[in-house]
Design a protein around this motif. Sequence first.
Motif, PDB file in Angstrom:
ATOM      1  N   UNK A 159       5.207  -7.363   4.044  1.00  0.00           N
ATOM      2  CA  UNK A 159       4.593  -6.118   4.525  1.00  0.00           C
ATOM      3  C   UNK A 159       4.974  -4.938   3.632  1.00  0.00           C
ATOM      4  N   UNK A 160       6.243  -4.899   3.251  1.00  0.00           N
ATOM      5  CA  UNK A 160       6.672  -3.827   2.343  1.00  0.00           C
ATOM      6  C   UNK A 160       5.984  -3.942   0.985  1.00  0.00           C
ATOM      7  N   UNK A 161       5.785  -5.183   0.528  1.00  0.00           N
ATOM      8  CA  UNK A 161       5.097  -5.387  -0.752  1.00  0.00           C
ATOM      9  C   UNK A 161       3.660  -4.894  -0.659  1.00  0.00           C
ATOM     10  N   UNK A 162       2.996  -5.225   0.453  1.00  0.00           N
ATOM     11  CA  UNK A 162       1.619  -4.758   0.642  1.00  0.00           C
ATOM     12  C   UNK A 162       1.589  -3.228   0.717  1.00  0.00           C
ATOM     13  N   UNK A 163       2.551  -2.657   1.454  1.00  0.00           N
ATOM     14  CA  UNK A 163       2.617  -1.201   1.554  1.00  0.00           C
ATOM     15  C   UNK A 163       2.890  -0.570   0.197  1.00  0.00           C
ATOM     16  N   UNK A 164       3.780  -1.198  -0.586  1.00  0.00           N
ATOM     17  CA  UNK A 164       4.087  -0.671  -1.920  1.00  0.00           C
ATOM     18  C   UNK A 164       2.866  -0.734  -2.830  1.00  0.00           C
ATOM     19  N   UNK A 165       2.149  -1.871  -2.799  1.00  0.00           N
ATOM     20  CA  UNK A 165       0.950  -2.000  -3.623  1.00  0.00           C
ATOM     21  C   UNK A 165      -0.096  -0.973  -3.199  1.00  0.00           C
ATOM     22  N   UNK A 166      -0.263  -0.808  -1.871  1.00  0.00           N
ATOM     23  CA  UNK A 166      -1.215   0.202  -1.400  1.00  0.00           C
ATOM     24  C   UNK A 166      -0.822   1.596  -1.825  1.00  0.00           C
ATOM     25  N   UNK A 167       0.478   1.914  -1.726  1.00  0.00           N
ATOM     26  CA  UNK A 167       0.941   3.242  -2.150  1.00  0.00           C
ATOM     27  C   UNK A 167       0.732   3.442  -3.648  1.00  0.00           C
ATOM     28  N   UNK A 168       1.034   2.381  -4.429  1.00  0.00           N
ATOM     29  CA  UNK A 168       0.812   2.489  -5.871  1.00  0.00           C
ATOM     30  C   UNK A 168      -0.673   2.676  -6.189  1.00  0.00           C
ATOM     31  N   UNK A 169      -1.509   1.936  -5.472  1.00  0.00           N
ATOM     32  CA  UNK A 169      -2.943   2.063  -5.724  1.00  0.00           C
ATOM     33  C   UNK A 169      -3.438   3.464  -5.405  1.00  0.00           C
ATOM     34  N   UNK A 170      -2.998   4.001  -4.277  1.00  0.00           N
ATOM     35  CA  UNK A 170      -3.397   5.375  -3.914  1.00  0.00           C
ATOM     36  C   UNK A 170      -2.846   6.371  -4.924  1.00  0.00           C
ATOM     37  N   UNK A 171      -1.556   6.190  -5.297  1.00  0.00           N
ATOM     38  CA  UNK A 171      -0.954   7.121  -6.258  1.00  0.00           C
ATOM     39  C   UNK A 171      -1.633   7.075  -7.615  1.00  0.00           C
ATOM     40  N   UNK A 172      -1.904   5.855  -8.086  1.00  0.00           N
ATOM     41  CA  UNK A 172      -2.565   5.726  -9.392  1.00  0.00           C
ATOM     42  C   UNK A 172      -3.975   6.289  -9.339  1.00  0.00           C
ATOM     43  N   UNK A 173      -4.672   6.038  -8.235  1.00  0.00           N
ATOM     44  CA  UNK A 173      -6.038   6.559  -8.103  1.00  0.00           C
ATOM     45  C   UNK A 173      -6.046   8.084  -8.123  1.00  0.00           C
ATOM     46  N   UNK A 174      -5.133   8.687  -7.350  1.00  0.00           N
ATOM     47  CA  UNK A 174      -5.073  10.150  -7.325  1.00  0.00           C
ATOM     48  C   UNK A 174      -4.626  10.713  -8.674  1.00  0.00           C
TER      49      UNK A 174
END
Length: 445
Positions: A159-174
């Motif tokens: 779950x933390x890995x999924x959350x980390x990937x999602x956070x990275x994706x949002x951060x990289x997108x922004x």
Amino acid sequence: MLLLLLLPAGVALMALAWFIHGTLLERMSREFVESRLKEEVAFLEHRIRESGGAIDSLDTGDYFQEVFHHAFAIASPSQQMVSPESWAPLLKPLFASDKQGGVNIHDASVPEAPPWILAYRRSFMIDGVMIVVIVAENMESLQQSQETLHTWTAVVSVLLMVLLVGSLWIGVTLALRPVEALQRALNRLQSGQISRIDATGPDEFRPLVGQLNQLLDSLEHRLKRSRNALTNLSHSVKTPIAAVRQILQDTGRPLDQELRQAIVSRLDDIDKQLEAKLRRSKFAGAHVGQSAYPVKLARDLLWMLGRLHSEKSFELATNLAEERCWPIDEQDLNEVLGNLLDNAGKWSSRCVELLLEECRDQMIIVVGDDGPGVAGEALKTLGKRGLRLDEQAPGHGLGLAIVFEIVQRYGGEVRCGLGRSGGLTVTVQVPFPNQILSTNKWHDR
């Protein structure tokens, strides 16, 4: 692509952490259980010593197992005691062992006995009688608890890995939105919809955007200069050509010496105009990738002018190293130094001084002579001529007009004044490219 590169590494590190967690958890559990077993063995030893070695006098029954949740075994040469009895096949073989401390028993195939136990064995002497005390615990239930904890750790880690990937994706997108805007601006530039890039990008891209805009403006400025030069050249040579054609077409007049001189004069005008436009077309202006060595170039010019004006001295003062490089086109710097030094050499009495230095992110050139100088009102008119310059005019006008035009293309400034010896002193200040980008002074003024 960044996420695809990071995801395998993240999964591998997470798996490694999960494996280390399981190993450490099992080790810590065993050490904890073993420490408890050791304390209980010490308690039993104390009780046996108090009873004088009579193990049958110990009132243990099932109390020891129910309270401490452990099995025990006590043996002397005359008696053996095991509780519960179902553990006897596992614990009795340890009586004959010489090993002290913790003992692991795995995969035991004994009915009604756990498959994995951890036992602690201790032997001691009482009045010459060997007593062996063993306390054991069922590790199966503890193992199940460890596996449950280990499984939940894996679930939480995923779950933390999924959350980390999602956070990275949002951060990289922004973070890449400005880059996407810059990419759209480049596409619009390529399609001809815009002539400059005005998109705001990350701080790391701003120097690149500034240099690209500088290059685009330089190219646009050159195109305008080329068109203006062709237009001016066309207009300037039309009149002399028309005059020559009229003279040649007038068959009623003989081609005497006066007409020949008129034709030569008109052809000289055309030649002067062509030479002037060709010289102006050689000026590069501020753009990336050009450089010159000012000290070496100045020494060569001073040596050449010293031979041309052998009765005068040309001196160079500078604190720049011989290998110091300036971001100026070599042809442009040669034109500036050559015109200033040649102009000073013509009007000086005995000495011409050249100063090269850098101060406050600026390249500075100072040329002074000890000639008659220029009157105060006339100083304001030096280099202030129209677009159609007469590069063949004698005096200060030609050289300074060229210098003014080149320096202005680099966003610099030219100042004329009187020196200490009364002669003319010309000071040229040109900012370095980073200063040009920050002030946008390099545009055609």
